[in-house]
Every structure is written in C-alpha cells, then in structure tokens.
Enzyme design. Structure first.
Site, mmCIF file in Angstrom:
data_model
loop_
_atom_site.group_PDB
_atom_site.id
_atom_site.type_symbol
_atom_site.label_atom_id
_atom_site.label_comp_id
_atom_site.label_asym_id
_atom_site.label_seq_id
_atom_site.Cartn_x
_atom_site.Cartn_y
_atom_site.Cartn_z
ATOM 1 N N HIS A 1 26.973 56.714 15.562
ATOM 2 C CA HIS A 1 26.027 56.607 14.447
ATOM 3 C C HIS A 1 26.485 57.494 13.298
ATOM 4 O O HIS A 1 26.930 58.616 13.504
ATOM 5 C CB HIS A 1 24.625 57.044 14.909
ATOM 6 C CG HIS A 1 23.601 56.943 13.835
ATOM 7 N ND1 HIS A 1 22.942 55.772 13.551
ATOM 8 C CD2 HIS A 1 23.113 57.863 12.960
ATOM 9 C CE1 HIS A 1 22.087 55.972 12.553
ATOM 10 N NE2 HIS A 1 22.170 57.234 12.180
ATOM 11 N N ASP B 1 8.962 55.129 14.344
ATOM 12 C CA ASP B 1 9.944 55.480 13.327
ATOM 13 C C ASP B 1 9.842 54.551 12.130
ATOM 14 O O ASP B 1 9.968 54.982 10.987
ATOM 15 C CB ASP B 1 11.358 55.457 13.886
ATOM 16 C CG ASP B 1 12.368 55.864 12.820
ATOM 17 O OD1 ASP B 1 12.309 57.035 12.396
ATOM 18 O OD2 ASP B 1 13.172 55.026 12.389
ATOM 19 N N ARG C 1 7.657 58.155 4.745
ATOM 20 C CA ARG C 1 8.485 59.224 4.166
ATOM 21 C C ARG C 1 9.165 58.747 2.890
ATOM 22 O O ARG C 1 9.294 59.488 1.918
ATOM 23 C CB ARG C 1 9.537 59.681 5.181
ATOM 24 C CG ARG C 1 8.953 60.535 6.304
ATOM 25 C CD ARG C 1 9.930 60.669 7.463
ATOM 26 N NE ARG C 1 11.183 61.283 7.042
ATOM 27 C CZ ARG C 1 12.349 61.116 7.662
ATOM 28 N NH1 ARG C 1 12.433 60.371 8.746
ATOM 29 N NH2 ARG C 1 13.422 61.709 7.218
ATOM 30 N N LYS D 1 15.843 56.773 17.864
ATOM 31 C CA LYS D 1 16.447 55.433 17.914
ATOM 32 C C LYS D 1 17.635 55.396 18.857
ATOM 33 O O LYS D 1 17.816 54.455 19.621
ATOM 34 C CB LYS D 1 16.845 54.988 16.500
ATOM 35 C CG LYS D 1 15.629 54.587 15.668
ATOM 36 C CD LYS D 1 15.986 54.146 14.264
ATOM 37 C CE LYS D 1 16.319 55.339 13.391
ATOM 38 N NZ LYS D 1 16.473 55.009 11.987
ATOM 39 N N SER E 1 14.144 61.081 13.721
ATOM 40 C CA SER E 1 14.272 59.655 13.397
ATOM 41 C C SER E 1 15.555 59.085 13.995
ATOM 42 O O SER E 1 15.547 58.056 14.682
ATOM 43 C CB SER E 1 14.263 59.480 11.871
ATOM 44 O OG SER E 1 14.570 58.152 11.524
#
Lengths: 441, 441
Positions: free
Chosen positions: B82, B161, B168, B187, B183
């Site tokens: 990621h 989320d 947000r 995930k 967050s």
C-alpha cells in the site's frame, strides 16, 4: 466559499476575513452549511481562538441573523445587566430595582439558565403569577412607567445563537472565549439597550475558572460593544464560592427581599452597590461612584428599593404579598439544617459541588427544556470567613423528598470545609474593565 | 456513554479507553452518534492526537464495523502493498508482477484514488478491458493460479472508514496521524493479507510533508499491525518530486511496461527492488535483502517480470497486446513537448504543482465520483539531477483540448526549474521502519 478550506485555515491558526465569517453564519442559518462542518469549525475555534476583529465580525453576523429590539420609544438611555452565570447569583433581583429606584432605566432581556441553578427568569418564575414573557410593547411601556422590566428574549432575536449554542452544548465547544463573547454580546446588542453592565464570574462555580481568561473575555466584550456603538463595563467577580447565601430559585427571591430590606450579606450588598453605581454612571444619573453608592445605600435604607421591587412584581403580574410574607413563596416539604457543635469559621465552600448538589435537588436543569423545582435548594449560614456560632446552621437543605434530602446533606458536608481558626473573608468583586484604557494596569 | 463528555475529554488531552472508542465507533456506524459530534471529536483528535493504544483500539473498532476477507484458501503467506499516495507513483504496476515473478503471493485490495492523480485502480482501468472489480472467489483463485491479484475493496469491508473518511474530507480533519493510520490499517487488516508493505510518501506532493510526522505515522502503523497479529514494514519515500517520469494513468502504465522491460528510471527501479526484497523476506521466499534484489534484477532482465505482468493483465480481462504495443493504450489528442535550447540539469520539480496540473488535465479527481481521463498527463524528461540534452524534451504534456494543453504547458514550466550547473540527484527511498527495534536509531 469552500467551507472545508475555511475550516482548514482556522484549524491552521489563520485569521478569517469579516466577509468570510458573515457568509459562514448566513449560510449556516440558511441550512446551507451542515452542522458537522460548523461543529468542526467551532472545535478549531476552540483550539485556535479568534482575533478581536474576527469575534466582532462573528457577533455582527449573529446579530444580523434575526430581528433587533428598538428601545427608542422608552425615551432616554437604557441599561442592561448580564451575568455569565454562577451559583447563588441573586444580584439581578436586588440590583435591578435598586438601580431603577435611583433613576436608571433598566431593560433586561434574559435567557433561561442552562447552568447548575436557574437563570434570572427561573428565579422570577418562583414568584406566583410573575409573567416572564412580555411583548416588546409591554416591555418598553413598563420601563417608561416604572423604570424597569425583565423579559425572556424573543426567539426572533439572534436565531443564529440559538442554533450555535445548541450545537456547542453537545460538541464540547462551550468554553471558548470568542464563542462566549459573541454569544453574549450578540444577544445584548440585539436586545437594544444603550449601555451594558456585564458581570463575568470567575472560579470553580463559573464557566471560566481562570482569572486571566475571564479578563480576556471581559476585554473582548467591552471592545465588541464599542465596535457596535454601545458602551459596556465588565466586572470580574468571584464564583469560587457561591455569591449569596441562598442557592435555589424561591430561596434566592427570599434572599433578595432580605437584602432589599437592608438585611443582606455585605458581599452581595457591596457587589450590588458597585454594579449599581456603574449603571448610574452609564445612564448619566451620577458620574461619581462614591456619590452614587451613597444614593443607592439610601434607597436601601429608606425602603425605596424594596418598594420598586414590589412595584416590579406587581407590574409583571406577580403576587406582591410575597414581599412582606416570603412564606408565600413555594416551599420544599423536607428541610434539614447542618449544624456545628462548636463555634467555627467557614474555610471554604466549593461553588461547583454546591451548584451540582442544588441542580440534583431540582433547582437547575440537567438538559435544555427540563422543568425546575422553584422550592428546593440550599441556604448557607455564611460566606468564607464568616463565623458560625455553635448550634447555628452551617447550611440548610430544602428538598422535595427524604432521599434527596439525605443525599444532599451528605454532598453539602463535602462541599463545605470548616475551621476552628479565624479565616479571612474574600471579596466578591475582583476587577472592573471599562474600555481598554481605564483598566488598572 | 455521554458523547459530549467523551469529546471534552479528548479535547482536554485525555486518553480514552479501548471500550469507549469501540462504543463510539459502533454507535456512529449505527447512526446513534450524529455526524456533528463525530466531526467535533475528529477535530479534537486532530489537535490532541491519540496514543498508540487509542489508535489501535480505533483501528480494531473500524475493522469490526464490517466483514473481513478470508485469504486462507490462497494457501501460504499473502503480502499486501500500500502507498499513501503521491504523484507519478507507478510502483505498484511494476512491483506487484516483479514480486509475484519471484514467488511472492501478492493480494492487493485498493481504494479509488482521491488525490491529484488516479489510484492504482484508475491506472489499471486505463488498460482496455481490465476488470478492477473481482469477487472474493475470483480474487483468491487468481492469486492461487498466477500469484497476483488486485481488486477494488468491497464496500462490505470497513464501512466505518467510508463514513469517517467522507466526513474528514469535508471537515478539514484528513491530515491527522492517528486518523490516517487507523484508516489505512483497518482496510489492510480487513483485506486479510498476512504481511503488509507500506510506502509512506513524504514531501510536497504527499499528504504528509514533514519527515518526522511521516516517521511517526510509519511507526504507528507498524505497531498497529503487530497488535493485530500482522507484520508490516514501512518505507518512507520521497514525494517532493514525482517518483516516476510519467504522471497520468495510461502514461504510467506505459512507464511500468518500459520499467518491466528493463528500461525504467533507476530511481523507480531501485524503489521496486527495495520494496520487492522486503516482500520476499516477509513472504519467507528470501531473507537476505541483497540476494533478494539480485533475484529480482534477474527477473527484470530475463523478461519473467514482464511475462507476469502480461499474465496478470490477461487474467483480469485486459488487452494484453498493450504490453508489446503501448500505442494501444488510450492516447490524448493534443501533445506538446517543452524543450530547452541548451543542455540543462533538472534542479527541481514541484510534485504538488505537477500533480495539480495533471489533475486539471483530467488525470485525477477533483471530487469523489468524478470520472478520470486515462489518456492525459505529463511525462517528464528526467528526475532532479538528470541531464537533459539540448533539443530533448524537459517534459511532454498530453491533453484533451488545445486550451488544456497551453494552460498545462505554462503550469509545467512553473513547476520545473532548470540549471546550467550540475545538480545532485535525490534518492527515492528515505528510510525503512520494520518493527520498533530495527529502525536505524
């Protein structure tokens, strides 16, 4: 205007322009800015603060969100008086008729109390028959006639404050200096009085506990008034201990009557004389504070202040017989005195604990819209430094049930500490802020 | 649980308990806590932060808000990768087939890009026919068969989320370390991979500009993974300038193919080798990083990595002919090169300005739900420190209209600065965080 960008700039400590703040409030009142963006903005303001210019712009925008009262028909200078709220704050009930008896035109619009104990309207509502909601015509006519009127604020004034206050209340953003200042001042400006005396409470039982922050709030409110073409004087007064001896609505009315009869606690009397003298100066009645206090003292001694109170109660539909016979006020069924076996001095009274205790008894609201019980509360035997002779009550608790009574007696014991040694008293008035230049430093 | 009290405690810098955070998130997802209270809470977190324990509790609560993918049917260790997002970040397209060709089982669930340029899914969607939404069964079967699959994340994973991020985004509370960490990690944990390689971008073109904050985020994510029974390694990589030369979806696919053909920019290759070696270590394929890099280099040189890319494209329904003929990728109608009359060095490329320019061309989203244009973007002639010979392009702009083209050419000129003097290059990899103890300090 992109709202997230505006929130971000405040979050990052930037100052916003007058027009940006005006647009934000206008859009919020119209429902174009959702509560969640306003909540984030308010929390950013909590942490970053606002400049005087920003706070003045916020106040103006809030005033413009609704109608403004026009008090010109009263004829002459009108004076409003406002307290940021505290425990046992009986000032208004004494001060207003006292100042009116000395020739001040007093025009007070008041909100319902949200704190531990009731607000001014709740206290007045403890008088059987007293009407706390007057039309604008009734309000101005009464001031013309007897020099004094108090009414609940019309919801048409400053609707933005109603929405913002409700949101602040549930998002932990109440205790912010610029937000408190704009909330108070927008209502005072919209309510229309020419001159404003503000009593900012400091200490454990107040919204603001810290003297520096209270001073900051006071200066800010004086400046906002000036920018709006009004004159305001701020007094910082002690709310570490309760101001008066009584905490509870009918109990405070009774204390106000005793005070107007010349039998009040010296601390409460002194505060009323200080504020009253300033109201006289602002109203153009008497510029010299010592001379003004002398006049006010005479009004107390002669019974003229008490007569003005009676006239006021009658004018607003209340049962004036309570003035001579306070036993006609609502009374609680369960009463217990806390006594000491020996002569003692009061060393400390925790205003916060005592206020919470009174609220639990039913004297204040836990939530907006709750009913208050006019009869319940606590009457202290004295303020810090006062001597309580053996066998005399340190405090008397008035409760609606036996359970409430015993719980409250225990809580009052914990809120009060006593001493065999002499303890110095503490003054009620801490400082006075009248314009930036005249404050003592 | 009284929510205003919870907000107040966070506002005042207190730490909240695990159960309190869990209850807050559960109540929020159920609609029992309104957005305005959550917005105030998030802003308080922005200012006050969260402890590691609080952030782990928040992450856990978010994971529990929805389903969790079960990758056990894949058989063996799965690795996810990621990136926190940046400009010209072509890493995934190169790294995933490269690592898979070396025996790593790569399982990547990806969100749609919200930043300047598209996310991985947008880049893959530039390949005609490529399916970016696989069922869980298709996803695991493909990993079993070819060692690699990428899919959009199911909305059933971490619904909290989705709601929190949307809130947000409109309340200026995105840039908070614990909120970013929870967050991302919620995930990653819900997506089910055993091991996670995280590429945290730092610099002008990244969410986080400051190295210390990026390091804080990295350490936090490693700890959250550990507490969830996963192993994560974080790389801090430079996003002050774009990573690769291409910025734009199809343009980045073409750059990925060039890189897999062994013709990539050394900085991008080096980053892929670093991350790939770590993926091999985590997967238990090769523990020695130098040896792992050697293997990966051979996979590039032998064409095996490119063949894995081809296999991947085919497996997900894409037109594999683009591998040998990138001209089959979507192409923009208007193309213009920016040239220099003299030999120059690239002194600086502002990743933020270049990214915004690409987004304006249509390569990224201005708002959630916007479509992206796969064809448009910018291809730089080099990275900082690279020499551009006279007559060669400093940059090439690909646009959908003549107006876009000329505006973008002007913006690119402002984003890039050149020098006649030699300029040192800057490495892409800044630091590596693998558990608290192994980081170099």
């Amino acid at each position: 205007m992109r709202i997230p960008e505006l929130i971000r700039r405040k979050r990052d400590g930037e100052s916003l322009g007058e027009r940006e703040i005006e647009e934000l409030i206008t859009a919020y009142v119209r429902g174009e800015v959702p509560d969640y963006q306003m909540a984030a903005f308010l929390m950013a303001v909590y942490f970053r603060g606002m400049t005087e210019e920003e706070t003045a712009a916020l106040t103006r925008a809030m005033v413009r969100s609704g109608e403004q009262a026009d008090l010109r028909t009263v004829g002459g200078v009108t004076v409003d008086k406002h307290s940021t709220g505290g425990v046992g704050d009986t000032t208004t009930l004494v001060l207003l008729p006292l100042a009116a008896s000395a020739g001040v035109r007093v025009a007070k619009m008041s909100g319902r109390g949200l704190g531990f104990t009731g607000g001014t309207l709740d206290k007045l509502a403890a008088i059987p028959g007293f009407r706390t909601e007057l039309s604008v015509a009734e309000f101005t006519a009464q001031i013309r006639r007897i020099g004094l009127a108090v009414t609940g604020q019309s919801p048409a004034l400053v609707p933005a404050d109603g929405r913002l206050y409700a949101l602040r209340d549930v998002t932990a953003t109440v205790e912010s200096i610029p937000l408190i200042a704009s909330s108070v001042m927008s209502k005072k400006i919209a309510a229309g009085a020419d001159k404003i005396v503000l009593d900012v409470k400091v200490g454990r039982g107040a919204l603001i506990r810290d003297r520096d922050r209270a001073e900051e709030l006071g200066r800010l409110m004086v400046q906002i008034a000036r920018r709006a073409g009004r004159e305001a004087t701020v007094f910082l007064t002690d709310m570490d201990q309760p101001l008066g001896l009584a905490v509870g609505n009918a109990l405070e009315v009774a204390e106000a009557i005793r005070t107007l009869q010349g039998r009040g606690h010296p601390a409460l009397v002194e505060l009323c004389l200080e504020l009253g003298a300033e109201m006289m100066r602002l109203a153009g009645v008497e510029a010299d504070p010592d001379r003004a206090k002398e006049i006010l003292l005479k009004k107390l001694e002669s019974g003229e202040a008490l007569e003005k109170f009676r006239e006021w109660v009658r004018a607003q539909g209340g049962d004036e017989r309570i003035v001579d016979d306070p036993s006609r006020l609502p009374a609680a069924p369960f009463v217990q005195a806390i006594q000491s076996d020996v002569d003692v001095y009061i060393r400390d009274v925790d205003a916060l604990r005592l206020g919470r205790c009174a609220a639990k008894l039913g004297a204040g609201r836990q939530r907006k819209g709750d009913a208050v019980d006019p009869s319940v509360g606590i009457v202290m035997g004295g303020r810090v430094g006062d001597r309580i002779e053996r066998g005399r009550p340190v405090a008397v608790v008035h409760a609606a049930s036996r359970e409430d009574l015993s719980a409250a007696v225990e809580e009052v014991r914990q809120a009060v500490s006593l001493s065999r040694e002499k303890v110095p008293g503490r003054p009620a008035v801490i400082a006075r802020i009248a314009g930036v230049d005249t404050f003592g430093r």
